[in-house]
Write an enzyme that holds these catalytic residues in place. Structure first.
Site, mmCIF file in Angstrom:
data_model
loop_
_atom_site.group_PDB
_atom_site.id
_atom_site.type_symbol
_atom_site.label_atom_id
_atom_site.label_comp_id
_atom_site.label_asym_id
_atom_site.label_seq_id
_atom_site.Cartn_x
_atom_site.Cartn_y
_atom_site.Cartn_z
ATOM 1 N N HIS A 154 0.854 -1.200 0.000
ATOM 2 C CA HIS A 154 0.000 0.000 0.000
ATOM 3 C C HIS A 154 0.883 1.241 0.000
ATOM 4 O O HIS A 154 1.827 1.331 0.776
ATOM 5 C CB HIS A 154 -0.881 0.022 1.257
ATOM 6 N N TYR A 156 -8.998 5.698 7.721
ATOM 7 C CA TYR A 156 -9.099 6.051 9.138
ATOM 8 C C TYR A 156 -10.160 7.142 9.249
ATOM 9 O O TYR A 156 -9.983 8.235 8.692
ATOM 10 C CB TYR A 156 -7.750 6.575 9.655
ATOM 11 N N TYR A 180 4.382 6.308 9.755
ATOM 12 C CA TYR A 180 3.462 5.210 9.436
ATOM 13 C C TYR A 180 4.171 4.091 8.665
ATOM 14 O O TYR A 180 4.001 2.910 8.973
ATOM 15 C CB TYR A 180 2.255 5.741 8.649
HETATM 16 C C1 PHB Z 1 -5.419 -4.253 10.541
HETATM 17 O O1 PHB Z 1 -5.502 -4.418 9.297
HETATM 18 O O2 PHB Z 1 -5.682 -5.156 11.333
HETATM 19 C C2 PHB Z 1 -5.004 -2.937 11.070
HETATM 20 C C3 PHB Z 1 -4.694 -1.912 10.195
HETATM 21 C C4 PHB Z 1 -4.310 -0.667 10.695
HETATM 22 C C5 PHB Z 1 -4.256 -0.461 12.057
HETATM 23 C C6 PHB Z 1 -4.560 -1.492 12.938
HETATM 24 C C7 PHB Z 1 -4.935 -2.733 12.443
HETATM 25 O O3 PHB Z 1 -3.914 0.769 12.526
#
Ligand code: PHB
Ligand code: RFL
Length: 389
Positions: free
Chosen positions: A72, A200, A383
């Site tokens: 990604h 998000y 990130y």
């Molecule tokens: C997940 O895909 O489980 C996942 C993705 C992003 C996060 C936490 C969990 O911040």
């Protein structure tokens, strides 16, 4: 029984450590409380940092990850009904994350370790660690009714947040922690993902996250009260709530059979130092971050990378420098990641105690992150994971 390094816990930290040591000619035995099936099916993390993927490739354990993992290059922040893409790779010189389930990482590591002759004892009861301040610590455990004592040079405490090894640290060790007034209800569903990239969402009813595991499997999360009873959340209520929080700006939350659901509390936790005598803690045994930054597994990988290098140096030269620096080196990264995870959590969740003032601060922060290349770059580089030093 004797080995050089006794590893307590066959999660990502313990299994990867065993691999890294094996490559350096160091013998280890892994002792795990749960069954192999249980650890390989435990649904948890999904986001691997660039450095985690690079390491798995370097040690030849990324065949399936390269076939099935989803690289990604961006994520979306959704607020006030509008989504904004953070182009992570463009902002970080091409670094990316890979979406690949933690249980698949664990399965790949277990398979390869056992195929390579590694010793992993599953379903070990009454695991007890003794004499960590001596030169010959021991790990006692029972498998299939037979009790065993494992003598070793070093014990690696990779037994997660609820393990036993952290309890061996002296009273002088510091615990620094925060509990958040919410938890995450997570579901794994046979439904096509909302989008190709993670979303998000900041919403007045609470945070939500749309992630995925494959083109046909969604992984979705909802902020809920930490004391919430899962029984109060029948599938349709979950879908309705996800639709309200994420189904905006032309997006649809696709419904499908829910394969797994659970509620996890949210906390930040650090134990300092991460060493006592010949005991070295790694991963969740030493620190927990709220999952909003997708960092816990990646931190565990960094810890064992540092630990394996320190042990290798010690066995090769007799020098304890690396071992002495282990805790400080790891805690430097742990605190950077603690800050990032706390910051993402604070920016994106609804806090029950917040009034309109704090909510406006959150909005101002979100606006800034999506409109300033400098602020977006700061989010992006954390990130995808800051490079290992
Ligand atoms: C997940 O895909 O489980 C996942 C993705 C992003 C996060 C936490 C969990 O911040
Ligand atoms: P683990 O995975 O907990 O493994 C510890 C192992 O030790 C065993 N054990 C014992 N064995 C022997 N004797 C005992 N007394 C024992 N006590 C325990 C346990 O059975 C277990 O097998 O710790 P480890 O290896 O340090 O790995 C840490 C990660 O599991 C954790 O940080 C991540 O799952 C956190 N996390 C995420 N991390 C990421 O990097 N990216 C993500 O996207 C991400 N998303 C998440 C997450 C964690 C979540 N939950 C469930 C807390 C999403 C969620 C919802």
């Amino acid at each position: 029984m004797r080995t050089q390094v006794a590893i307590v816990g066959a999660g990502p930290a313990g299994l990867l450590l065993s691999h890294l040591l094996h490559r350096q000619g160091i013998d280890s035995v892994v002792v795990e409380r749960r069954s192999r099936e249980y650890v390989e099916q435990r649904v948890r993390a999904g986001v691997l940092e660039q450095s985690t993927v690079d390491l798995l490739r370097e040690i030849g354990l990324a065949d399936r990850l390269d076939r099935e993992g989803l690289p990604h290059h961006g994520i979306a922040l959704l607020f006030d009904g509008v989504s904004h893409r953070i182009p992570m790779s463009d902002l970080t010189g091409g670094r990316a994350i890979t979406v690949y389930g933690q249980q698949h990482v664990v399965r790949d590591l277990t398979e390869a370790r056992l195929a390579g002759g590694g010793q992993v004892y599953f379903e070990a009861d009454d695991v007890t660690v003794l004499d960590v301040t001596s030169a010959t610590p021991r790990v006692r455990f029972t498998v299939g009714g037979r009790s065993t004592e494992l003598e070793c040079d070093v014990v690696a405490g990779c037994d997660g947040f609820h393990g036993v090894t952290r309890g061996l640290l002296p009273a002088s060790a510091r615990i620094l922690e925060r509990e958040y007034p919410f938890g995450w209800l997570g579901v794994l569903a046979a439904a096509s993902p909302v989008d190709d990239e993670l979303i998000y969402a900041y919403h007045k009813r609470g945070f939500a996250l749309a992630s995925l595991r494959s083109p046909t499997i969604s992984r979705l999360y909802l902020q809920v009260d930490p004391t919430e009873d899962l029984a109060e959340w029948p599938d349709q209520r979950i879908w309705d709530e996800l639709g309200t929080r994420i189904g905006q700006d032309g997006r649809t939350v696709n419904e499908g059979p829910i394969l797994e659901k659970s509620i996890v509390p949210m906390r930040s936790f650090v134990c300092e130092p991460m060493r006592h005598g010949r005991l070295f803690l790694a991963g969740d045994a030493a620190h927990i971050v709220p999952p909003t930054g997708a960092k816990g597994l990646n931190l565990a990988v960094h810890d064992v990378h540092v630990l394996s290098a320190a042990l290798s140096h010690w066995y090769a030269t007799g020098s304890e420098t690396g071992l002495d620096e282990y805790s400080t080196t790891c805690l430097n990264r742990v605190w950077r990641v603690q800050h990032f995870s706390w910051w993402m959590t604070s920016m994106l969740h609804r806090f029950p105690q917040h009034d309109a003032f704090e909510q406006q601060l959150q909005r101002a922060q979100l606006e800034y992150v999506v409109s300033s290349p400098a602020a977006a770059t700061s989010l992006a580089e954390n990130y995808v994971g800051l490079p290992w030093s």
